[in-house]
Design a protein around this motif. Structure first.
Motif, mmCIF file in Angstrom:
data_model
loop_
_atom_site.group_PDB
_atom_site.id
_atom_site.type_symbol
_atom_site.label_atom_id
_atom_site.label_comp_id
_atom_site.label_asym_id
_atom_site.label_seq_id
_atom_site.Cartn_x
_atom_site.Cartn_y
_atom_site.Cartn_z
ATOM 1 N N GLN A 45 0.823 -1.207 0.000
ATOM 2 C CA GLN A 45 0.000 0.000 0.000
ATOM 3 C C GLN A 45 0.858 1.258 0.000
ATOM 4 O OE1 GLN A 45 -2.989 0.113 -0.576
ATOM 5 N NE2 GLN A 45 -4.187 -1.477 0.413
ATOM 6 N N ALA A 46 2.083 1.125 0.483
ATOM 7 C CA ALA A 46 2.944 2.306 0.546
ATOM 8 C C ALA A 46 3.263 2.761 -0.865
ATOM 9 C CB ALA A 46 4.219 1.971 1.301
ATOM 10 N N GLN A 47 2.511 3.730 -1.328
ATOM 11 C CA GLN A 47 2.710 4.164 -2.700
ATOM 12 C C GLN A 47 3.738 5.273 -2.743
ATOM 13 O OE1 GLN A 47 -1.132 4.906 -4.300
ATOM 14 N NE2 GLN A 47 -1.915 2.969 -3.533
ATOM 15 N N TYR A 49 4.047 8.230 -2.766
ATOM 16 C CA TYR A 49 3.540 9.572 -2.534
ATOM 17 C C TYR A 49 4.602 10.527 -2.076
ATOM 18 C CZ TYR A 49 -1.224 7.934 -2.747
ATOM 19 O OH TYR A 49 -2.398 7.425 -3.154
ATOM 20 N N TRP A 50 5.553 9.998 -1.412
ATOM 21 C CA TRP A 50 6.369 10.901 -0.631
ATOM 22 C C TRP A 50 7.848 10.659 -0.765
ATOM 23 C CZ3 TRP A 50 3.164 14.338 -0.242
ATOM 24 C CH2 TRP A 50 3.555 15.486 0.405
ATOM 25 N N PRO A 51 8.646 11.685 -0.697
ATOM 26 C CA PRO A 51 10.081 11.511 -0.897
ATOM 27 C C PRO A 51 10.728 10.607 0.148
ATOM 28 C CG PRO A 51 9.589 13.740 -0.158
ATOM 29 C CD PRO A 51 8.293 13.099 -0.504
ATOM 30 N N GLY A 52 10.296 10.732 1.382
ATOM 31 C CA GLY A 52 10.949 9.977 2.445
ATOM 32 C C GLY A 52 10.528 8.527 2.454
ATOM 33 N N GLN A 53 11.312 7.692 3.000
ATOM 34 C CA GLN A 53 10.946 6.296 3.149
ATOM 35 C C GLN A 53 11.081 5.890 4.590
ATOM 36 O OE1 GLN A 53 9.460 4.179 1.152
ATOM 37 N NE2 GLN A 53 9.316 5.840 -0.325
ATOM 38 N N ALA A 54 10.326 4.898 4.971
ATOM 39 C CA ALA A 54 10.426 4.418 6.335
ATOM 40 C C ALA A 54 11.800 3.824 6.551
ATOM 41 C CB ALA A 54 9.371 3.358 6.589
ATOM 42 N N TYR A 62 9.520 8.271 11.389
ATOM 43 C CA TYR A 62 9.784 8.690 10.036
ATOM 44 C C TYR A 62 10.709 9.882 10.057
ATOM 45 C CZ TYR A 62 8.962 10.995 5.604
ATOM 46 O OH TYR A 62 9.134 11.615 4.420
ATOM 47 N N SER A 64 12.115 12.927 7.718
ATOM 48 C CA SER A 64 11.920 13.633 6.461
ATOM 49 C C SER A 64 13.248 14.005 5.828
ATOM 50 C CB SER A 64 11.102 14.903 6.708
ATOM 51 O OG SER A 64 11.122 15.717 5.561
ATOM 52 N N PRO A 65 13.348 13.884 4.500
ATOM 53 C CA PRO A 65 14.588 14.269 3.829
ATOM 54 C C PRO A 65 14.720 15.782 3.643
ATOM 55 C CG PRO A 65 12.993 13.477 2.243
ATOM 56 C CD PRO A 65 12.355 13.335 3.586
ATOM 57 N N ILE A 66 13.642 16.509 3.884
ATOM 58 C CA ILE A 66 13.697 17.964 3.694
ATOM 59 C C ILE A 66 14.470 18.593 4.852
ATOM 60 C CG2 ILE A 66 12.321 20.045 3.410
ATOM 61 C CD1 ILE A 66 10.022 18.227 2.561
ATOM 62 N N ASP B 145 6.019 17.548 5.365
ATOM 63 C CA ASP B 145 6.482 16.165 5.408
ATOM 64 C C ASP B 145 6.657 15.715 6.859
ATOM 65 O OD1 ASP B 145 7.185 13.789 4.252
ATOM 66 O OD2 ASP B 145 9.308 14.305 4.041
ATOM 67 N N GLN B 147 6.184 14.023 10.756
ATOM 68 C CA GLN B 147 6.237 12.698 11.382
ATOM 69 C C GLN B 147 4.855 12.272 11.887
ATOM 70 O OE1 GLN B 147 8.088 10.132 12.464
ATOM 71 N NE2 GLN B 147 6.550 9.556 13.973
ATOM 72 N N GLN B 176 5.210 4.228 6.256
ATOM 73 C CA GLN B 176 6.511 4.900 6.273
ATOM 74 C C GLN B 176 6.988 5.131 7.700
ATOM 75 O OE1 GLN B 176 5.615 8.395 3.954
ATOM 76 N NE2 GLN B 176 6.500 7.523 2.105
#
Ligand code: ADP
Ligand code: MG
Lengths: 326, 327
Positions: A45-47, A49-54, A62, A64-66, B145, B147, B176
């Motif tokens: 299900q993890a599509q 959508y988002w730049p970061g990954q678990a 989580y 964030s890469p930002i 983005d 948590q 995630q």
């Protein structure tokens, strides 16, 4: 949009009566589920959508890469600048204000110049007064709307979620509103002062000195922008656009109107004070010359009064924003 | 991780939230379920420091919301689809939010793409449908983005495709490793999305359990049997060592046996049956039983037979509610 069907939830089918075994009252609170199955129930299900990954290893959190940097008052100011320039009410109120100042100032000067009599020793700059007096209404309206519209639309909750520091929000709004109205008022009062003094050149024996110029432009603009700040504070206190605008119109007009009803000797002092300290009268002090024999506050005094009033109102607005629920 | 401790909010005499204590953990979707007026939105507003608790505390990763330096980088929240200035474009709405937290302006485009609003980015939000407003609110929540994500009734106003989309979005976000906290008044919605369930009614905590446990406990099925010879039916069942309980209108309810077996049993004893029907209680009924007595707004029509559980006008309310919200 069409009517969605009831989603097919596996464990629930057309019920008739509840099962006999069910407890009647509220169920006892179950203990927290030990290490519930995170994400396991949603394979694939993890599509994207988002730049970061678990991070590998499940629910460790989580990241964030930002890049993160600490937000400051300047960020809040940038945000408020975006807000004020992206709604039409700003353009309308300030646009009409500029038209009033320039239009009425120009009209007054052409009328006076057309009389080709001697205008005595009054200041040509004073012809800008009437336009600014009407323009005040626009500035006050914008000041109120800057914050009351956020309460009216619910935007304030989004704003305070993004910046929970009420003081920073109020400071950023005040700063942006004050600088914007000051600059716009300064440009229009400066222009009309030059136009009027050119049109009336040679028709008056009074020649304004540097202080007179400064008061009729910078002074008036500071005064008007500060009055707008008072409107902003009242908007934050009342949280209601129409109510706050009405109150501000009352503040501007009521002392003059009330003084008309103050007849008799007993009330003459009150009447005098009402007139002298009324906002139109204080505004006119910025255009006054020695020859006008002003009895109320003169020179730059009205500005100090207005700054004091606005500061007190803003302090009240801050207290209200901090204390009350948003 | 969000920790609530003894969170309480009174509005005058109304106890909107009453000593709530629970924890929202990362990596899963926690459903926050309760009937209308249960106090879900009030709880969420207090989590975000918008309303001041009468007593109790909320900690977000150990800190009060007010102490977060860039709140949007830590918590993204969708509270109210219309919490925006209608005269401002979607793009500028998100831009001013991004700027206030020092988030690069490029994120605005990404967030608009994510929620599918790029084509109306320059349109003023006044003309947006409820569903579009909801999507823009979600874009605002995703902007930093963060948590932790909080959504207050996010499926309201979305069409079926939108509902499907938000479910997958939330699952992806939880996968995630993020903390996802989502409220709803619909058990059916929670059953499809949530891993963990927190149920409240009239501001009080009614259940704090994993979804799997809730389903196991509450979706028990049984067979309803009815015979003109009531007494003999009881004897036959007793004789076969089968437990039963009295049901409505003289029926018997048998759990743990399948209908075929019971039918054969009756045939062997030449017993006339007027009813032999497998039943399964829905999660919604379990939820309504849980919150019966704490429902704020009762519908006036009573669609249920008198003998049924004292759940408020259930059929009308639930089905209608779902359809109304989604249309
Ligand atoms: N600002 C408020 N003033 C007074 N009462 C309120 C306010 N907000 C909510 N309430 C009351 O608190 C209760 C909980 O409301 P709410 O949190 O909106 O419930 P939910 O989101 O679960 O439907 C309701 O009884 C509601 O009427
Ligand atoms: Mg709500």
């Amino acid at each position: 949009m069409t009517t969605p069907q009831q989603p097919p939830a596996p464990p629930q089918n057309a019920p008739q009566t509840p099962p006999h075994a069910a407890p009647a009252g509220p169920a006892p609170v179950a203990p927290p589920h030990p290490g519930a199955q995170p994400a396991a129930g949603h394979p694939g299900q993890a599509q994207g959508y988002w730049p970061g990954q678990a991070p590998a290893g499940g629910p460790a959190g989580y990241v964030s890469p930002i890049p993160i940097r600490r937000a400051t008052l300047l960020d809040a100011v940038a945000s408020e600048w975006t807000k004020i320039r992206s709604v039409r009410s700003t353009m309308w109120t300030l646009g009409i204000m500029v038209l009033l100042v320039l239009g009425i100032g120009f009209l007054a000067a052409t009328l006076v110049a057309g009389q080709d009599g001697d205008t005595g020793n009054s200041s040509p700059l004073a012809l800008g007064f009437f336009g600014v007096l009407l323009g005040i209404i626009c500035v006050v309206t914008l000041g109120v709307l800057t914050i009351s519209s956020e309460y009216g639309t619910g935007m304030i909750r989004t704003t305070l979620t993004a910046c929970p520091d009420r003081g920073r929000v109020l400071a950023a709004k005040s700063l942006v509103f004050f600088l914007l109205t000051f600059v716009i008022t300064l440009v229009s009062t400066g222009m009309i002062a030059m136009v009027d003094s050119t049109l009336l050149n040679g028709m008056t024996s009074y020649s304004p000195d540097a202080d007179a110029w400064l008061r009729a432009t910078v002074g008036v603009s500071l005064y008007v922008a500060t009055l707008g700040l008072l409107g902003l504070a009242v908007g934050a206190l009342l949280r209601h656009s129409a109510g706050a605008i009405t109150v501000m119109l009352g503040v501007v007009l009521l002392p003059m109107v009330l003084s008309l009803f103050m007849m008799g000797d007993a009330l003459s002092d009150v009447r005098k004070a009402l007139i002298e300290y009324s906002i139109p009268m204080q505004l006119s002090a910025f255009y006054a010359t020695e020859a006008d024999h002003m009895t109320g506050p003169t020179g730059w005094t009205p500005l100090w009064i207005m700054l004091g009033v606005a500061a007190v109102a803003l302090a009240g607005a801050y207290a209200s924003m901090t204390k009350r629920d948003a | 991780m969000i920790e609530l401790e003894g969170l309480t909010k009174h509005y005058g005499d109304v106890r909107a939230v009453d000593h709530l204590t629970f924890t929202v953990r990362p990596g899963i979707i926690t459903g926050f379920l309760g009937p209308n007026g249960a106090g879900k939105s009030t709880t969420m507003r207090m989590m975000l420091d918008l309303d001041h608790p009468t007593s109790g505390t909320v900690r977000i990763d150990g800190r009060h919301y007010r102490e977060l330096h860039d709140p949007l980088r830590t918590v993204g929240a969708l509270l109210d689809a219309k919490a925006m200035h209608g005269g401002r474009s979607a793009y500028h709405h998100l831009l001013c939010l991004a700027q206030s937290n020092g988030i690069p302006a490029g994120r605005v485009r990404e967030a608009l793409d994510t929620v599918g609003l790029s084509s109306v980015a320059r349109k003023r939000t006044k003309g947006f449908s409820l569903g579009m407003g909801q999507r823009l609110g979600i874009a605002g929540a995703l902007l930093g983005d963060p948590q932790i994500l909080m959504f207050d009734e996010p499926v309201n106003g979305l069409d079926p495709e939108g509902i499907h989309w938000i479910r997958n979005l939330m699952k992806g976000l939880a996968a995630q490793g993020r903390t996802v906290f989502v409220s709803s008044h619909l058990m059916s919605e929670m059953a499809l999305t949530a891993d963990h369930l927190v149920v409240i009614g009239q501001g009080r905590l009614l259940a704090d359990t994993s979804m799997a446990d809730f389903i196991a406990e509450n979706s028990r099925s049984f067979v309803r049997m009815r015979s003109p010879d009531h007494e003999r039916l009881r004897e036959v069942l007793r004789g076969a060592g089968i437990d039963f309980a009295p049901g409505a209108e003289g029926a018997l309810e048998v759990a743990g046996e399948d209908a075929a077996h019971l039918g054969e049993l009756a045939a062997r004893h030449q017993l006339v049956l007027h009813e032999l029907s497998p039943q399964s209680a829905s999660l919604e009924e379990a939820f309504m039983r849980l919150t019966a007595g704490s429902v704020e707004y009762h519908a006036h029509e009573n669609h249920r037979p008198a003998a049924a559980a004292p759940a408020p006008a259930a059929d009308g309310q639930w089905g209608a509610g779902w359809r109304k919200k989604g249309s």
